[in-house]
Write an enzyme that holds these catalytic residues in place. Structure first.
Site, short mmCIF file in Angstrom:
data_model
loop_
_atom_site.label_atom_id
_atom_site.label_comp_id
_atom_site.label_asym_id
_atom_site.label_seq_id
_atom_site.Cartn_x
_atom_site.Cartn_y
_atom_site.Cartn_z
N THR A 72 0.84 -1.18 0.00
CA THR A 72 0.00 0.00 0.00
C THR A 72 0.89 1.25 0.00
O THR A 72 2.12 1.15 -0.14
CB THR A 72 -0.99 -0.03 1.19
OG1 THR A 72 -1.92 1.03 1.06
CG2 THR A 72 -0.26 0.07 2.52
N LYS A 76 3.79 1.59 -3.90
CA LYS A 76 3.27 0.87 -5.06
C LYS A 76 4.09 1.07 -6.33
O LYS A 76 4.25 0.14 -7.13
CB LYS A 76 1.82 1.26 -5.32
CG LYS A 76 0.86 0.79 -4.23
CD LYS A 76 -0.57 1.15 -4.58
CE LYS A 76 -1.51 0.69 -3.48
NZ LYS A 76 -2.92 0.95 -3.82
N ASN A 97 0.87 -3.86 -6.38
CA ASN A 97 0.25 -3.83 -5.05
C ASN A 97 0.20 -5.22 -4.41
O ASN A 97 -0.35 -5.37 -3.33
CB ASN A 97 -1.15 -3.20 -5.09
CG ASN A 97 -2.22 -4.17 -5.51
OD1 ASN A 97 -2.03 -4.99 -6.40
ND2 ASN A 97 -3.38 -4.08 -4.88
N ASP A 113 -5.21 -3.61 -7.81
CA ASP A 113 -6.01 -2.44 -7.45
C ASP A 113 -7.23 -2.30 -8.37
O ASP A 113 -8.36 -2.15 -7.90
CB ASP A 113 -5.18 -1.16 -7.53
CG ASP A 113 -4.35 -0.93 -6.28
OD1 ASP A 113 -4.73 -1.43 -5.21
OD2 ASP A 113 -3.32 -0.25 -6.37
N ALA A 138 -3.80 10.61 -9.66
CA ALA A 138 -3.12 10.00 -10.80
C ALA A 138 -1.98 9.09 -10.36
O ALA A 138 -1.01 8.90 -11.11
CB ALA A 138 -2.61 11.08 -11.76
N GLY A 140 -0.58 5.25 -8.55
CA GLY A 140 -0.63 3.86 -9.01
C GLY A 140 -2.03 3.27 -9.02
O GLY A 140 -2.42 2.60 -9.97
N ALA A 141 -2.80 3.54 -7.96
CA ALA A 141 -4.16 3.01 -7.91
C ALA A 141 -5.02 3.60 -9.01
O ALA A 141 -5.84 2.91 -9.62
CB ALA A 141 -4.79 3.29 -6.54
N ASN A 161 -5.92 15.72 -11.43
CA ASN A 161 -4.80 15.64 -10.49
C ASN A 161 -4.25 17.03 -10.24
O ASN A 161 -4.36 17.91 -11.12
CB ASN A 161 -3.69 14.74 -11.07
CG ASN A 161 -2.66 14.33 -10.02
OD1 ASN A 161 -2.98 13.66 -9.06
ND2 ASN A 161 -1.43 14.77 -10.21
N THR A 163 -1.26 17.93 -10.24
CA THR A 163 -0.31 18.16 -11.32
C THR A 163 -0.98 17.73 -12.62
O THR A 163 -1.15 16.53 -12.88
CB THR A 163 0.99 17.34 -11.10
OG1 THR A 163 1.52 17.65 -9.81
CG2 THR A 163 2.02 17.65 -12.16
N GLY A 249 -14.29 2.19 0.36
CA GLY A 249 -13.08 1.51 -0.08
C GLY A 249 -12.94 0.09 0.45
O GLY A 249 -12.13 -0.69 -0.05
#
Length: 269
Positions: A72, A76, A97, A113, A138, A140-141, A161, A163, A249
């Site tokens: 987690t 990741k 993950n 994920d 934005a 890994g998940a 995101n 960025t 979640g």
């Protein structure tokens, strides 16, 4: 629960690594599944500070009866370079993950994920096919979820995101992989009927900033979290109060748990 597991000298271990790790829900999700299969395997949380990842990774690899571990935040993406091999989905997404010890002792990285998130939605009858989705975040998940939603029939994906360039890069990766323009970068502004996914870590603490303006959420939308602890985040509570369909979640954790147990039992049960 872990307390109901009979731990012996023959018991094999899988871990879940993260920094922090107190919020990890996967041990409670996977241990009953191992027990139900009669597998002598248990899952335990392992607090792995980000700066110590490489050192601790080497230690995990040196423990023969540790047969895998979940990953987690924040590991990741950095863990991907430490794996000996990658499942094609993990290679495509660029994040890992879950890691399984293979029969030769090597560590192979997997990515559950996206598949776990989609399994969670499907388990609750939440529509994906033909639907537009907004993913906030934005990391890994987010990448994994974007791929999995398109594979499950989502009509379009908007990625937001802080960025903007990172959101654009994610969208272009998805478009290149599927050979069609199905994803784009945009603002965190939900539109009518959308599946809205908070794929950021904002919400772990009640004092966190909100990832989007809750006043933009309206009935007909679905707000889904990747955060499992707390099970009802402040954003989920606000959305529910507005009559928006909400999805914790925890359902992603449940979806991933089944995939984890399948992969471990395939080799080690």
């Amino acid at each position: 629960m872990v307390s109901s597991v009979n731990i012996r000298g023959t018991t094999r271990l899988i871990g879940i690594i993260g920094d922090p790790i107190a919020q990890a829900k996967s041990p409670a999700a996977v241990n009953p599944l191992f027990a139900a299969r009669g597998a002598d395997i248990v899952s335990v949380p392992l607090h792995v500070p980000a700066k110590e990842l490489a050192i601790i990774w080497a230690g995990l690899k040196a423990i023969p009866n540790l047969v895998g571990f979940g990953i987690t935040l924040p590991h990741k993406q950095t863990a991907i370079d430490l794996c000996d091999s990658l499942d094609p989905v993990a290679a495509r997404v660029g994040a890992v993950n879950f890691v399984r010890r293979e029969r030769d002792g090597s560590f192979r990285g997997y990515q559950f994920d996206g598949k776990g998130f989609v399994r969670g939605l499907q388990s609750k009858g939440i529509a994906i096919k033909g639907r537009n989705a907004l993913i906030v975040g934005a990391g890994g998940a987010s990448v994994a979820i974007a791929f999995a939603l398109v594979e499950a029939g989502a009509n379009s994906i908007t990625v937001s995101n802080r960025t903007f360039d990172k959101a654009e890069a994610l969208a272009e990766t998805v478009n290149a992989d599927f050979g069609k323009r199905v994803a784009k970068a945009g603002n965190p502004e939900p539109e009518a009927g959308q599946l809205v996914v908070n794929a950021t870590s904002l919400g772990l603490q009640d004092t966190d900033a909100l990832p989007l303006d809750p006043d933009l959420l309206q009935p007909g939308m679905t707000l889904a979290e990747v955060i499992a602890q707390p099970e009802t985040t402040r954003l989920l509570a606000m959305a529910a109060a507005k009559g928006v369909e909400t999805h914790s979640g925890m359902h992603m954790i449940t979806g991933q748990a089944g995939l984890t147990v399948d992969h471990i039992c395939e080799l080690w049960a």
